[in-house]
Design a protein around this motif. Structure first.
Motif, short mmCIF file in Angstrom:
data_model
loop_
_atom_site.label_atom_id
_atom_site.label_comp_id
_atom_site.label_asym_id
_atom_site.label_seq_id
_atom_site.Cartn_x
_atom_site.Cartn_y
_atom_site.Cartn_z
N PHE A 1 0.83 -1.20 0.00
CA PHE A 1 0.00 0.00 0.00
C PHE A 1 0.87 1.26 0.00
CE2 PHE A 1 -3.71 -2.20 2.47
CZ PHE A 1 -4.01 -2.96 1.36
N TYR B 1 -3.19 1.95 -2.13
CA TYR B 1 -4.22 0.97 -1.78
C TYR B 1 -4.99 0.50 -3.02
CZ TYR B 1 -8.63 -0.74 0.24
OH TYR B 1 -9.73 -1.49 0.57
N LEU C 1 -6.66 -2.52 5.31
CA LEU C 1 -6.46 -1.08 5.40
C LEU C 1 -6.88 -0.56 6.77
CD1 LEU C 1 -5.72 1.64 4.14
CD2 LEU C 1 -8.02 1.73 3.15
N VAL D 1 0.58 4.65 4.91
CA VAL D 1 -0.78 4.20 4.60
C VAL D 1 -1.80 5.08 5.33
CG1 VAL D 1 -2.40 2.27 4.75
CG2 VAL D 1 0.01 1.84 4.18
N ASP E 1 -3.86 6.84 2.48
CA ASP E 1 -4.92 5.93 2.03
C ASP E 1 -6.15 5.86 2.93
OD1 ASP E 1 -3.73 5.01 -0.35
OD2 ASP E 1 -2.46 3.61 0.74
#
Length: 200
Positions: free
Chosen positions: A22, A27, A57, A106, A110
């Motif tokens: 990611f 992602y 996630l 991340v 994301d």
């Protein structure tokens, strides 16, 4: 610390592989097949451990947020002068980013791909972190240690933004330590924030 069970170890490996992918390609550009390939597994076998990409996630983002909360707990409870608290906050925050470069990336880039309810939860946690820095700057202004016309929100955002860029250039084996970076950022911030007579 006790050793993790085999299933927990497998889940940890999956989280780490997902965080790496990611953080490197994003992602949306990462598939469950990509994650499985990175682990030398068949894509279908991932689903015996993970319900799907969104769960990965959410777990990665939540873990990163937990790290920031824990690191800033002492700063929240501190009654040190604003300049010292700002340094402590920068050191704590920067240390978390430096130790968790992939997870932090991340979180920073994301989290908006989460569904609305989870996005709201993450946004609230990010706001709480920013509030730590805003409260410190606000206290500095109120106490007369910082310039009275200092923009509290922008100063807090500037402090966080500097640390948030670490994943793009910082290396744990590089010349600078996380503490070096945090202290340099703090010195620069204080040069602009502190009143000269407050430094004496």
């Amino acid at each position: 610390m006790t050793a993790m069970s085999a299933p927990s170890e497998r889940r940890e490996r999956i989280y780490r592989a997902a965080a790496r992918l990611f953080s490197e390609v994003g992602y949306r550009a990462t598939s469950m097949r990509d994650i499985a390939a990175a682990l030398d597994l068949k894509a279908g076998s991932l689903y015996s451990h993970i319900s799907g990409k969104e769960e990965l996630l959410w777990e990665i983002v939540s873990r990163a947020a937990d790290e920031f909360d824990a690191a800033l707990a002492d700063v929240r409870a501190s009654d040190a002068p604003p300049s010292e608290r700002l340094r402590l906050a920068m050191e704590a925050y920067t240390d978390v980013v430096a130790r968790n470069l992939e997870y932090a990336t991340v979180l920073f880039q994301d989290w908006r791909h989460l569904p609305p309810e989870r996005r709201e939860a993450v946004a609230a946690r990010r706001d709480a972190v920013e509030r730590v820095f805003r409260d410190i700057v606000d206290d500095g202004v109120a106490s007369g240690a910082f310039h009275p016309d200092l923009n509290v929100k922008l100063t807090a955002v500037l402090a966080l933004s500097g640390a948030n860029w670490l994943p793009s250039w910082f290396r744990l084996d590089g010349r600078l330590t996380a503490r070096d970076v945090a202290d340099t950022f703090t010195d620069l911030l204080l040069r602009g924030a502190e009143r000269e007579d407050a430094r004496r």
